[in-house]
Design a protein around this motif. Structure first.
Motif, PDB file in Angstrom:
ATOM      1  N   HIS A 146      53.098  72.357  16.651  1.00 62.15           N
ATOM      2  CA  HIS A 146      51.755  72.089  15.580  1.00 62.15           C
ATOM      3  C   HIS A 146      51.956  71.795  13.809  1.00 62.15           C
ATOM      4  O   HIS A 146      53.204  72.140  13.752  1.00 62.15           O
ATOM      5  CB  HIS A 146      50.403  73.133  15.496  1.00 62.15           C
ATOM      6  N   HIS A 197      55.659  76.565  14.945  1.00 61.77           N
ATOM      7  CA  HIS A 197      55.005  76.168  13.926  1.00 61.77           C
ATOM      8  C   HIS A 197      56.577  76.079  13.653  1.00 61.77           C
ATOM      9  O   HIS A 197      57.370  76.759  14.204  1.00 61.77           O
ATOM     10  CB  HIS A 197      54.144  77.823  12.546  1.00 61.77           C
ATOM     11  N   GLU A 208      50.044  81.065  16.440  1.00 60.85           N
ATOM     12  CA  GLU A 208      51.237  80.194  16.690  1.00 60.85           C
ATOM     13  C   GLU A 208      52.329  81.657  15.908  1.00 60.85           C
ATOM     14  O   GLU A 208      52.213  82.722  15.204  1.00 60.85           O
ATOM     15  CB  GLU A 208      51.000  79.316  15.508  1.00 60.85           C
TER      16      GLU A 208
END
Ligand SMILES: [Zn+2]
Length: 177
Positions: free
Chosen positions: A67, A42, A6
């Motif tokens: 996410h 993120h 991420e």
């Protein structure tokens, strides 16, 4: 490898200065484009800035997921318009997550995901404990109720979406071959 990330922005912890975070995010978006992979993003306390950057840079062709989405309806709308998937973690089950719960029924069926974010963010009724993947069933239950569908249907939908976004069926096929 099924995705880049991420990556993203965290203006809550600010482990590195915003400018450095933004440069890193842009580099990851470029890499995702070059490698023709989706991106896992993120975002904490940075929804507006993230949407600006994604709008300017353009989402990679394979798309991506915000996410552990924790934004409000405005943020959800912006990310959906950009072509992102939204993924809900155990936070959506927390008592004080009313603003987040409002966004759940807004997400188009083919853009919805759930996740564990284990070992963090155990959903109710396990909040505060070490999280584990099995607990995602509690998150599914809450998200399903908010969308007026059964947990089984919601589970099937989100598995399909994950397979499609990350190309998991194709990955399994090529590994077998
Ligand atoms: Zn994260």
């Amino acid at each position: 490898m099924v995705a880049i990330g991420e990556t993203g922005l965290d203006f809550h912890y600010q482990h590195s200065p915003p400018a450095a975070q933004e440069a890193s995010l842009e580099a990851h978006l470029q890499l995702a484009r070059e490698q023709e992979l989706p991106v896992v993003i993120h975002c904490r306390s940075a929804e507006r800035r993230l949407a600006e950057i994604l709008r300017a840079a353009g989402m990679p062709e394979r798309g991506g997921v915000i996410h552990c989405f924790t934004g409000d309806l405005e943020a959800a709308r912006a990310f959906i318009d950009l072509g992102c998937h939204l993924s809900y973690s155990g936070i959506v089950t927390f008592k004080n997550a009313g603003v987040l719960r409002e966004t759940v029924s807004f997400v188009p069926g083919d853009r919805l995901l759930v996740e564990t974010d284990a070992p963090y963010l155990a959903p109710e009724p396990y909040r505060g404990r070490l999280n584990e993947p099995a607990y995602v069933a509690s998150t599914v239950k809450v998200v399903a109720a908010l969308r007026g569908v059964s947990p089984e249907d919601l589970a099937e939908l989100t598995v399909c979406n994950a397979d499609r976004l990350f190309g998991l069926d194709a990955t399994a096929a090529s590994t077998a071959a």
